[in-house]
Scaffold this active site. Structure first.
Site, PDB file in Angstrom:
ATOM      1  N   ASP A  87      -3.703  -2.850   8.359  1.00  0.00           N
ATOM      2  CA  ASP A  87      -3.556  -1.285   9.278  1.00  0.00           C
ATOM      3  C   ASP A  87      -1.974  -1.478   9.509  1.00  0.00           C
ATOM      4  O   ASP A  87      -2.454   0.256   9.934  1.00  0.00           O
ATOM      5  CB  ASP A  87      -4.213  -1.899  10.101  1.00  0.00           C
ATOM      6  N   LYS A  93       0.094   0.954   4.530  1.00  0.00           N
ATOM      7  CA  LYS A  93       0.320   0.775   2.977  1.00  0.00           C
ATOM      8  C   LYS A  93      -0.149   2.799   2.868  1.00  0.00           C
ATOM      9  O   LYS A  93       0.878   3.285   2.203  1.00  0.00           O
ATOM     10  CB  LYS A  93      -0.031  -0.692   2.811  1.00  0.00           C
ATOM     11  N   THR A  94      -1.307   1.667   2.757  1.00  0.00           N
ATOM     12  CA  THR A  94      -2.427   3.560   2.070  1.00  0.00           C
ATOM     13  C   THR A  94      -1.583   4.599   2.287  1.00  0.00           C
ATOM     14  O   THR A  94      -2.031   5.552   1.922  1.00  0.00           O
ATOM     15  CB  THR A  94      -3.690   3.147   2.626  1.00  0.00           C
ATOM     16  N   HIS A 119      -5.468  -7.268   4.811  1.00  0.00           N
ATOM     17  CA  HIS A 119      -6.193  -8.043   5.132  1.00  0.00           C
ATOM     18  C   HIS A 119      -6.217 -10.151   4.253  1.00  0.00           C
ATOM     19  O   HIS A 119      -5.959 -10.008   2.898  1.00  0.00           O
ATOM     20  CB  HIS A 119      -7.750  -7.555   4.517  1.00  0.00           C
TER      21      HIS A 119
HETATM   22  N1  LIG Z   1      -0.465   7.711  14.183  1.00  0.00           N
HETATM   23  C1  LIG Z   1       0.158   6.682  13.203  1.00  0.00           C
HETATM   24  N2  LIG Z   1      -0.777   6.779  12.606  1.00  0.00           N
HETATM   25  C2  LIG Z   1      -1.087   5.752  11.329  1.00  0.00           C
HETATM   26  C3  LIG Z   1       0.706   6.085  10.543  1.00  0.00           C
HETATM   27  N3  LIG Z   1       0.075   5.433   9.569  1.00  0.00           N
HETATM   28  C4  LIG Z   1      -1.075   4.958   9.084  1.00  0.00           C
HETATM   29  N4  LIG Z   1      -1.592   5.228  10.671  1.00  0.00           N
HETATM   30  C5  LIG Z   1      -2.822   5.082  10.758  1.00  0.00           C
HETATM   31  O1  LIG Z   1      -3.077   3.938  10.755  1.00  0.00           O
HETATM   32  C6  LIG Z   1      -4.112   2.840  10.156  1.00  0.00           C
HETATM   33  C7  LIG Z   1      -4.380   2.052   9.285  1.00  0.00           C
HETATM   34  O2  LIG Z   1      -3.481   2.525   8.396  1.00  0.00           O
HETATM   35  P1  LIG Z   1      -3.880   2.441   6.099  1.00  0.00           P
HETATM   36  O3  LIG Z   1      -2.896   2.630   5.526  1.00  0.00           O
HETATM   37  O4  LIG Z   1      -5.085   2.439   6.205  1.00  0.00           O
HETATM   38  O5  LIG Z   1      -3.127   1.197   6.457  1.00  0.00           O
HETATM   39  P2  LIG Z   1      -2.836   0.066   5.435  1.00  0.00           P
HETATM   40  O6  LIG Z   1      -1.939  -0.638   6.027  1.00  0.00           O
HETATM   41  O7  LIG Z   1      -3.340   0.703   4.299  1.00  0.00           O
HETATM   42  O8  LIG Z   1      -4.350  -0.672   5.652  1.00  0.00           O
HETATM   43  P3  LIG Z   1      -5.156  -1.850   4.376  1.00  0.00           P
HETATM   44  O9  LIG Z   1      -4.826  -1.678   3.580  1.00  0.00           O
HETATM   45  O10 LIG Z   1      -6.344  -2.461   4.793  1.00  0.00           O
HETATM   46  O11 LIG Z   1      -3.681  -3.201   5.114  1.00  0.00           O
HETATM   47  C8  LIG Z   1      -5.033   4.756   9.482  1.00  0.00           C
HETATM   48  O12 LIG Z   1      -6.431   4.621  10.131  1.00  0.00           O
HETATM   49  C9  LIG Z   1      -4.251   5.475   9.398  1.00  0.00           C
HETATM   50  O13 LIG Z   1      -4.704   6.475   9.921  1.00  0.00           O
HETATM   51  C10 LIG Z   1       1.829   6.766  11.220  1.00  0.00           C
HETATM   52  O14 LIG Z   1       2.770   5.821  11.086  1.00  0.00           O
HETATM   53  N5  LIG Z   1       1.294   6.907  12.567  1.00  0.00           N
HETATM   54 MG   LIG Z   2      -4.668   0.795   2.789  1.00  0.00          MG
END
Ligand SMILES: Nc1nc2c(ncn2[C@@H]2O[C@H](COP(=O)(O)OP(=O)(O)OP(=O)(O)O)[C@@H](O)[C@H]2O)c(=O)[nH]1
Ligand SMILES: [Mg+2]
Length: 639
Positions: free
Chosen positions: A12, A15-16, A62
């Protein structure tokens, strides 16, 4: 220029979202990922920044999916260590960072995301947090970028820094044959099997034949794609999709390796140097069951620590042997990660030193440690590595195919490393085999001694049968090595090989007709005498009677008969035909079998042999020496 950029970091942390902000592509491909809002498996996206072609590998944060993260991390050139500014460094931030460090990923950026959610004060805390984490590591001086994927703030700056950092990354070494650890295998309607992965070395071209290991299945390249476009060839460092003919996609799994045919060999035992994490719960111990992550595969294995303690303490580096439960494909210098069997936690990582090892015995540990240490020292000296591999192969030698399977080097690199050694005479070529100098010299010396011994034993034979020689010294070696040893000795003028017989060059023992006659006569004289004692001078005179030869001549031939064992010396004066002694031994054995205590006295011996006491004593003493009898009081025990 092509570069593979991987994400890393806690769940969370954005990254994505960052990959999407950069490329417009949502790397979360699966409905379940979209539903749960997390990444489960690795995802991919592309970005072109001027001449820089970036392939993104987005990994899950995760803790349950670190296995998938590892499949993605193994092929990357540059890591984006992503830390959400509102949370700071979290467990998988650490674990992913340690993984990248252990995999020796050379470059990276630290990215603080979700800048829009925090104030400057909190941001400063996270900055410090991050700095502390990467202290004394490859990321110590990495640029730190703060951005928001949501507002777009910092994204342009990020691209600028990414380009600059990427430009400084040295090209991948391309010394090994084409290898592509498969990360996905699926079927495309109208095309058939497609696999994807990062081409970690070599090139793959259209229509080329390849092999999938460890299943050993040959396939043909029907089509290739890089950067989403059809290409004729894929190069090292590119994310590649390959349409394969001759196989169903279901036969291929993540973890298999696509490579050139008939070069690499699957292995289940390899030697490596590893570092146990400082933060590991406990020392790594021999017999411990671990998960080995190498390329895109996960394999269970048992550890054998190659030191006397049988364990490696936290934070320490040492040698191990890993015995895998399934065959994998690996080559030296490949990095891997070890995770504990349960709970699944990263505990160590390292690099392969000898991918095709054999089980080591405890008593060999010092030798093995020295060998592995030498191989590491010779990291930049391929000729030296070849020499070390051959020294360890000892008299068995290795073919160039063996050496290539062991190193994975491309043909021209292996050839050069071999040629350098051959030129220095550090290794010897025996047709398709190579041997290190010392074992080869040992073989020639042993061979020479064996031939010499044969001449001493049988001075009347022309030489030793090649088959006998081979059986004695080369029984477990390739015929090529036998041939090369003989021809080296021949070239050096030491031996002569004639048809199926080998002799010392200096040995020429063709008996003349006169000598043959003496030989025959002496043999007969002693045989006829049986256990009757002859005076040597009488025997010699009798042998030369009515010939042109003199007794001196006869004495030489007598010596030959002694050397070959046809005549046996029992004491200074007494000689008997071997046949006579053999018969006597036979009678003694028969007597022993009929005598419960197996004891015999001189009188009985005289009776059996049919001789007087004068001769009986020296004969019995001879038998004592030959361990056929042993004194027991005034009797003798027949052994
Ligand atoms: N406000 C804000 N929210 C963000 C930002 N980047 C990501 N998010 C939010 O954070 C949440 C997780 O983002 P992801 O990009 O899915 O996180 P991740 O690191 O890929 O998560 P995993 O792949 O499960 O490890 C999502 O709801 C995004 O919209 C940002 O720069 N600002
Ligand atoms: Mg991700």
């Amino acid at each position: 220029m092509d570069i593979i950029v991987g994400t890393a970091g806690h769940i969370d942390h954005g990254k994505t979202a960052l990959v999407k902000a950069l490329t417009g592509v949502d790397a979360d491909r699966f409905p379940e990922e979209k539903l749960r809002g997390i990444t489960i498996d690795i995802g991919f996206a592309e970005l072109k920044l001027d001449d820089l072609q970036i392939g993104f590998v987005d990994v899950p944060g995760h803790e349950k999916f670190v296995k998938n993260m590892l499949a993605g991390a193994s092929g990357i050139d540059l890591v984006l260590l992503i830390i959400a500014a509102d949370e700071g460094v979290m467990p998988q931030t650490r674990e992913h960072f340690e993984i990248c460090r252990l995999l020796e990923i050379k470059a990276g950026l630290i990215v603080l995301t979700k800048k829009d959610l925090v104030d400057e004060e909190l941001l400063e805390l996270v900055r410090l947090d991050a700095q502390e984490l990467v202290e004394n590591s490859f990321l110590e001086n990495a640029p730190v970028i703060e951005l928001s994927a949501k507002t777009g703030e910092g994204i342009e700056e990020f691209k600028r820094v990414l380009r600059k950092t990427a430009a400084e990354i040295p090209n991948r070494k391309n010394e090994t044959v084409a290898r592509l650890p498969v990360d996905r295998s699926f079927s495309v309607k109208g095309f058939g099997a497609v696999v994807t992965g990062t081409l970690v070395s070599g090139e793959i071209i259209e229509t080329q034949e390849l092999e999938i290991l460890p299943i050993g299945k040959k396939v043909r390249v029907r089509g290739l794609q890089t950067h989403g476009k059809a290409v004729k060839a894929a190069h090292v460092g590119q994310r590649t999709a390959i349409n394969l003919g001759g196989i169903d996609h279901a036969e291929i799994e993540r973890g298999m390796v696509l490579t050139v045919p008939n070069v690499l060999r699957p292995t289940q035992i390899f030697d490596a140097q590893i570092e146990v994490l400082k933060d590991a719960k406990r020392a790594l111990k021999s017999r411990q069951r671990v998960r080995v992550h190498i390329g895109t595969i996960e394999a269970l294995a048992r550890v054998q620590v190659l030191n006397n303690e049988g364990e490696i303490a936290k934070g320490e580096k040492d040698f191990v042997q890993l015995r895998l439960e399934i065959p994998i494909v690996a080559i030296p210098n490949e990095r891997f990660i070890l995770r504990s069997y349960s709970p699944q936690i990263t505990i160590a990582g390292g690099k392969i030193i000898d991918a095709l090892s054999a089980k080591h015995r405890r008593k060999d540990i010092e030798t093995v440690r020295k060998y592995l240490g030498n191989l590491i020292e010779a990291e930049n000296d391929k000729a030296k590595q070849v020499k070390l591999f051959l020294e360890t192969a000892n008299e068995h030698g290795l073919t160039s195919a063996d050496l290539q399977a062991r190193t994975g080097w491309r043909d021209e690199i292996l050839k050069k490393a071999i040629a350098e050694n051959v030129a220095k005479k550090a290794i010897i070529q025996a047709e398709s085999f190579y041997l290190a100098r010392t074992p080869f010299d040992n073989l020639t010396a042993k061979t020479l001694t064996e031939i010499e011994n044969h001449h001493r034993r049988e001075p009347l034979s022309k030489g030793i049968m090649q088959a006998t020689l081979r059986e004695k010294i080369f029984a477990r070696l390739a015929p090529e090595i036998f041939k090369a040893t003989l021809s080296a000795l021949e070239k050096a003028g030491k031996i002569a090989a004639e048809k199926d017989i080998v002799r010392l060059a200096a040995h020429s023992l063709e008996l003349s007709a006169d000598e043959k006659l003496l030989h025959e006569r002496l043999e007969k004289i002693y045989k006829n005498a049986n256990l009757e004692v002859l005076k040597l001078d009488d025997a010699l005179s009798e042998a030369v009677s009515n010939t042109k030869s003199n007794t001196q001549h006869a004495r030489k031939i007598f010596q030959l008969l002694l050397n070959s064992g046809e005549i046996v010396k029992v004491s200074e004066e007494f000689y008997f035909a071997k046949q006579a002694i053999d018969n006597l031994v036979e009678s003694l054995k028969k007597f022993a079998d009929k005598t419960p205590d197996r004891l015999i006295d001189v009188a009985m011996f005289k009776d059996i042999a049919g001789i007087s006491r004068k001769y009986a004593i020296p004969l019995l003493e001879y038998f004592d020496r030959e361990k056929l009898t042993r004194r027991a009081g005034d009797k003798r025990l027949i052994l």
